[in-house]
Motif scaffolding. Structure first.
Motif, short mmCIF file in Angstrom:
data_model
loop_
_atom_site.label_atom_id
_atom_site.label_comp_id
_atom_site.label_asym_id
_atom_site.label_seq_id
_atom_site.Cartn_x
_atom_site.Cartn_y
_atom_site.Cartn_z
N ILE A 152 5.44 81.49 -36.28
CA ILE A 152 4.23 80.66 -36.15
C ILE A 152 4.57 79.40 -35.37
N VAL A 153 5.71 78.80 -35.69
CA VAL A 153 6.16 77.61 -34.95
C VAL A 153 6.28 77.92 -33.46
N GLU A 154 6.86 79.07 -33.15
CA GLU A 154 7.02 79.47 -31.75
C GLU A 154 5.67 79.55 -31.05
N ALA A 155 4.67 80.04 -31.76
CA ALA A 155 3.33 80.20 -31.16
C ALA A 155 2.56 78.90 -31.07
N GLU A 156 2.87 77.95 -31.95
CA GLU A 156 2.05 76.74 -32.07
C GLU A 156 2.61 75.52 -31.36
N ALA A 157 3.93 75.36 -31.33
CA ALA A 157 4.52 74.10 -30.87
C ALA A 157 4.38 73.94 -29.35
N ASP A 158 4.07 72.73 -28.94
CA ASP A 158 3.91 72.40 -27.52
C ASP A 158 5.24 72.35 -26.80
N ASN A 159 6.31 72.00 -27.52
CA ASN A 159 7.64 71.91 -26.93
C ASN A 159 8.68 71.94 -28.04
N ASN A 160 9.95 72.02 -27.66
CA ASN A 160 11.03 72.08 -28.65
C ASN A 160 11.02 70.89 -29.59
N GLU A 161 10.69 69.71 -29.06
CA GLU A 161 10.73 68.50 -29.86
C GLU A 161 9.69 68.54 -30.99
N ASP A 162 8.59 69.22 -30.77
CA ASP A 162 7.53 69.28 -31.78
C ASP A 162 7.72 70.40 -32.80
N MET A 163 8.67 71.29 -32.55
CA MET A 163 8.81 72.46 -33.42
C MET A 163 9.08 72.08 -34.88
N GLY A 164 9.96 71.11 -35.08
CA GLY A 164 10.29 70.70 -36.45
C GLY A 164 9.08 70.15 -37.18
N LYS A 165 8.27 69.35 -36.49
CA LYS A 165 7.08 68.78 -37.12
C LYS A 165 6.05 69.86 -37.46
N VAL A 166 5.90 70.83 -36.55
CA VAL A 166 4.97 71.93 -36.83
C VAL A 166 5.43 72.70 -38.06
N ALA A 167 6.73 72.95 -38.15
CA ALA A 167 7.27 73.64 -39.33
C ALA A 167 7.00 72.83 -40.59
N ARG A 168 7.17 71.52 -40.51
CA ARG A 168 6.93 70.66 -41.68
C ARG A 168 5.46 70.71 -42.08
N VAL A 169 4.55 70.76 -41.12
CA VAL A 169 3.13 70.89 -41.44
C VAL A 169 2.89 72.18 -42.22
N ILE A 170 3.52 73.26 -41.80
CA ILE A 170 3.35 74.55 -42.49
C ILE A 170 3.83 74.44 -43.93
N TYR A 171 5.02 73.90 -44.13
CA TYR A 171 5.55 73.75 -45.49
C TYR A 171 4.65 72.84 -46.33
N ASN A 172 4.22 71.74 -45.74
CA ASN A 172 3.39 70.79 -46.49
C ASN A 172 2.07 71.42 -46.91
N ARG A 173 1.45 72.17 -46.01
CA ARG A 173 0.19 72.81 -46.36
C ARG A 173 0.39 73.86 -47.44
N LEU A 174 1.47 74.59 -47.36
CA LEU A 174 1.77 75.57 -48.41
C LEU A 174 1.99 74.87 -49.75
N ASN A 175 2.75 73.78 -49.73
CA ASN A 175 3.06 73.05 -50.96
C ASN A 175 1.83 72.38 -51.57
N HIS A 176 0.87 72.03 -50.73
CA HIS A 176 -0.37 71.40 -51.20
C HIS A 176 -1.45 72.41 -51.57
N GLY A 177 -1.13 73.69 -51.45
CA GLY A 177 -2.12 74.72 -51.76
C GLY A 177 -3.25 74.76 -50.76
N MET A 178 -2.94 74.40 -49.51
CA MET A 178 -3.94 74.41 -48.45
C MET A 178 -3.77 75.66 -47.58
N PRO A 179 -4.85 76.24 -47.11
CA PRO A 179 -4.70 77.36 -46.17
C PRO A 179 -4.11 76.86 -44.86
#
Length: 278
Positions: A152-179
């Motif tokens: 998902i990160v590969e499909a969503e991130a604008d560049n390598n630098e943003d990949m970590g933040k995109v991954a963190r968004v995924i984890y945070n949404r999962l942890n918050h019970g958000m779709p």
């Protein structure tokens, strides 16, 4: 010896300010790992290697193998059950996510089964080796889930630098019970790559519809490269829950929905201006 081709050139924008990005422009092959033969062809035009770009779906890999080996369309896909691929049990025989992006040598004895095996074995070595990234958070997600997040990160991130933040968004949404609410997963389930996602689409009965279903999709949605895997395994700390690419090179992450809405408004303004001028 490292022999990488340029990473795909992309410009990604969001749809409706959601966590969805559009890829436009030329797609260049990107080799994430080196294997012995990296020439694309000999003097007579006979292919000597096949490069699998980062983020390609299994369907694209199958089609490329069919073409480079000169076999009928659909041959490689049909070879999957017979190839004896060493996949995790969670994969249920689906190699999506494990056809590792790399440049693979071709020879007189190359077959769809041998190439698929080479790709999956390369993935397993990368995932389990001393420099392994996938599965680095065993108490949080499984290795297979890490690969899914990386795809998902590969499909969503604008560049390598943003990949970590995109991954963190995924984890945070999962942890918050958000779709997750990602068009990249929804469109994978629909077998397409498009920004033209409708409200009806987001309500579709689709196991990859992360608007309607909670948690991760049932499998990876592509074959992630090494940078995406690193991001998925060890994302930076942050409280981000939303992101939007306001303009190329300007992706904004926030935990504040009101701030996110302002960013979305700016994106929509830029999009309207682009349409008017274009």
């Amino acid at each position: 010896m490292l022999n990488e081709t340029p990473r795909r050139s992309t410009i990604r924008l969001t749809r409706r300010g959601r966590i969805a990005l559009l890829a436009t422009g030329a797609v260049a092959a990107a080799a994430a790992v080196v294997v012995p033969l990296t020439m694309s062809g000999d003097d007579e035009g006979v292919p000597q290697a096949l490069t699998v770009p980062e983020g390609w779906r299994s369907s694209q890999v199958y089609a490329a193998v069919d073409k480079v080996l000169g076999v009928p369309a659909g041959t490689t896909k049909k070879a999957v059950p017979k190839a004896g691929l060493k996949l995790p049990s969670d994969a249920a025989g689906n190699p999506e996510g494990y056809l590792f992006p790399a440049t693979y040598p071709l020879g007189d004895k190359s077959t769809p089964q041998s190439l698929l095996t080479y790709m999956v074995d390369t993935a397993n070595k990368k995932f389990r080796g001393p420099n392994s990234t996938a599965g680095a958070q065993p108490n949080t997600v499984s290795q297979y889930q890490t690969v899914t997040i990386a795809s998902i990160v590969e499909a969503e991130a604008d560049n390598n630098e943003d990949m970590g933040k995109v991954a963190r968004v995924i984890y945070n949404r999962l942890n918050h019970g958000m779709p997750l609410q990602m068009d990249s997963t929804l469109n994978y389930g629909l077998g397409r790559s498009t920004l033209a996602t409708t409200e009806k689409d987001t309500k579709s009965d689709n196991p990859y519809n992360t608007y309607a279903r909670m948690g991760l999709p049932p499998s990876p949605i592509g074959n992630p490269g090494e940078q995406a895997l690193k991001a998925a395994a060890a994302p930076p700390q942050g409280d981000w829950l939303y992101f939007v690419t306001v303009k190329p090179g300007d992706t904004r992450f926030t935990a504040d929905f009101a701030e996110h809405q302002k960013n979305v408004a700016e994106f929509n303004k830029n999009k309207a201006a682009e349409k008017k001028n274009g």
